[in-house]
Design an enzyme around this catalytic site. Structure first.
Site, PDB file in Angstrom:
ATOM      1  CB  THR A   1       1.665   0.292   2.032  1.00 36.34           C
ATOM      2  OG1 THR A   1       1.550   1.432   2.857  1.00 36.34           O
ATOM      3  CG2 THR A   1       0.801  -0.808   2.605  1.00 36.34           C
TER       4      THR A   1
ATOM      5  CB  SER B   1       5.259   7.861  -0.578  1.00 34.93           C
ATOM      6  OG  SER B   1       3.972   8.047  -0.068  1.00 34.93           O
TER       7      SER B   1
ATOM      8  CB  THR C   1      -0.798   4.820  -1.895  1.00 33.79           C
ATOM      9  OG1 THR C   1      -1.035   4.789  -0.484  1.00 33.79           O
ATOM     10  CG2 THR C   1      -0.713   3.414  -2.446  1.00 33.79           C
ATOM     11  CG  ASP C   2       0.413   8.157   2.391  1.00 34.83           C
ATOM     12  OD1 ASP C   2      -0.639   7.549   2.099  1.00 34.83           O
ATOM     13  OD2 ASP C   2       0.972   8.056   3.501  1.00 34.83           O
TER      14      ASP C   2
HETATM   15  N1  ASP Z   1       2.266   5.600   4.240  1.00 30.55           N
HETATM   16  C1  ASP Z   1       2.385   4.775   3.077  1.00 30.55           C
HETATM   17  C2  ASP Z   1       3.243   5.483   2.044  1.00 30.55           C
HETATM   18  O1  ASP Z   1       2.800   6.347   1.352  1.00 30.55           O
HETATM   19  C3  ASP Z   1       1.067   4.475   2.537  1.00 30.55           C
HETATM   20  C4  ASP Z   1       1.069   3.557   1.347  1.00 30.55           C
HETATM   21  O2  ASP Z   1       2.061   3.202   0.760  1.00 30.55           O
HETATM   22  O3  ASP Z   1      -0.041   3.186   0.987  1.00 30.55           O
HETATM   23  O4  ASP Z   1       4.352   5.120   1.927  1.00 30.55           O
END
Ligand code: ASP
Length: 367
Positions: free
Chosen positions: A55, A102, A135-136
């Site tokens: 993200t 991710s 973040t995932d």
């Molecule tokens: N779906 C995203 C990921 O993990 C969420 C994020 O980056 O916050 O790439």
């Protein structure tokens, strides 16, 4: 008379020479002094930023949109350019390792990334490394690096909950904070760190706890290593478990990792997912058990069958915190207080060295 005139012109010549010295040498001297001052100013530390997507590199159609955007759109260079203040805390250079959400980080990307981090940290001019990540699954990559990085130099993983186009996007401040921590000598030898939202957490303990909230990275039982105030890092605690140079894991010659699956515990679990994992070739299975790692009586025969086939089974908890105790009612190794996704990372690396359950159990408590 002639003598007197000659004396006068000599005097004039001397005055002219003195004025010349004052005008010409004065500025030269000032220039020399300022050169010394410039030389005395310590050069900013060099921090390498490795971008993997997520993200933080995502863009959306509107500034209010914080879901349903495209992750991994901005390149490493675009990310760095978007935060000009980075130049005040470090000399930064960017590299693209991948550009994916991710959920699509694979073992191949993990190995590529960790080898590159080790290469960079071996260079004397590199003070630290920052990884930008979705973040995932950020905590999985961070814990993997915590186990395989061979250096005391700071390694920081960061990301963002809001895409770069959102109003009050959190990516720029998270990136600035991550680079600041990576450039800080106080951050050395603390293992790999997760920095978001003013907090510095250990990769061993920090986990994503909320799907949408900005304040999602928490360290349930163990607290944070420190915080940032006015972009100044303040460290409070050290990591008790062994990490980085203290572990036996070596990725330099690996081009794949053993298959380890996670099977979630739930009511009426009939155990057939264990049979499927074993049939697929899993060398390890992490049970995301109910409560303190409890296994359903209905599933136990399949779990025992897996162990009989020399598959290493590790019990962990699906609750998000706490230790797994010895319990004769259940089977498998104890996952300490590792959550299921981190127990999987450690089990994959453990299996690159041994298939001996006793040695792997020791690792589960040590790292
Ligand atoms: N779906 C995203 C990921 O993990 C969420 C994020 O980056 O916050 O790439």
């Amino acid at each position: 008379m002639k003598d007197a005139r000659a004396h006068l012109s000599l005097k004039r010549l001397a005055y002219a020479f003195l004025i010349f010295c004052f005008l010409a040498i004065g500025p030269l001297n000032a220039q020399a002094q300022s050169q010394v001052q410039t030389r005395q100013q310590p050069a900013l530390p060099h921090v390498a930023v490795l971008a993997t997507g997520g993200t933080i590199a995502g863009t959306a159609a509107t500034e209010t949109q914080t879901t349903g955007y495209k992750p991994g759109e901005l390149t490493a260079d675009a990310l760095l350019k978007s935060v000009p203040s980075l130049g005040k805390v470090a000399q930064v250079s960017g590299e693209q390792v991948s550009n994916v959400g991710s959920d699509n980080i694979t073992n191949v990307i993990l190995l590529k990334l960790s080898k590159r981090v080790n290469e960079l940290l071996a260079q004397p001019d590199i003070a630290g490394v920052v990884i930008t990540h979705g973040t995932d699954t950020l905590e999985e990559t961070a814990y993997f690096l915590n186990l395989v990085v061979k250096s005391d130099k700071p390694v920081v993983v960061t990301g963002s909950m809001r895409p770069s186009t959102a109003i009050s996007a959190d990516g720029p401040s998270n990136l600035l904070q991550a680079v600041t921590v990576a450039a800080s000598p106080a951050a050395r030898a603390r293992g790999v760190m997760i920095v978001l939202n003013d907090r510095i957490g250990s990769a061993r303990y920090t986990t994503k706890t909320h799907a949408d909230s900005l304040d999602t990275f928490k360290s349930p039982d163990d607290g944070y290593l420190g915080t940032l105030v006015d972009n100044v890092p303040h460290f409070e605690t050290a990591v008790a478990k062994l990490h980085t140079s203290q572990t036996p894991f070596d990725v330099s010659k690996l081009d794949s990792l053993p298959e380890v699956d996670i099977i979630y515990g739930y009511q009426n679990d009939g155990g057939y997912l264990y049979d499927a994992a074993v049939a697929h070739g899993a060398r390890g299975i992490v049970v995301a058990g109910v409560g303190a790692g409890s296994e359903s009586l209905l599933a136990l025969p399949s779990i025992k069958k897996a162990i009989d086939k020399r598959v290493i089974v590790v019990r962990s908890s699906r609750t998000g915190g706490g230790y797994v105790p010895e319990d004769p009612a259940y089977v498998g190794l104890l996952g300490d207080n590792l959550n299921p996704q981190k127990a999987r990372i450690l089990l994959m690396l453990g299996l690159t060295l041994t298939n001996d359950p006793a040695r792997i159990q020791e690792m589960l408590h040590q790292f």
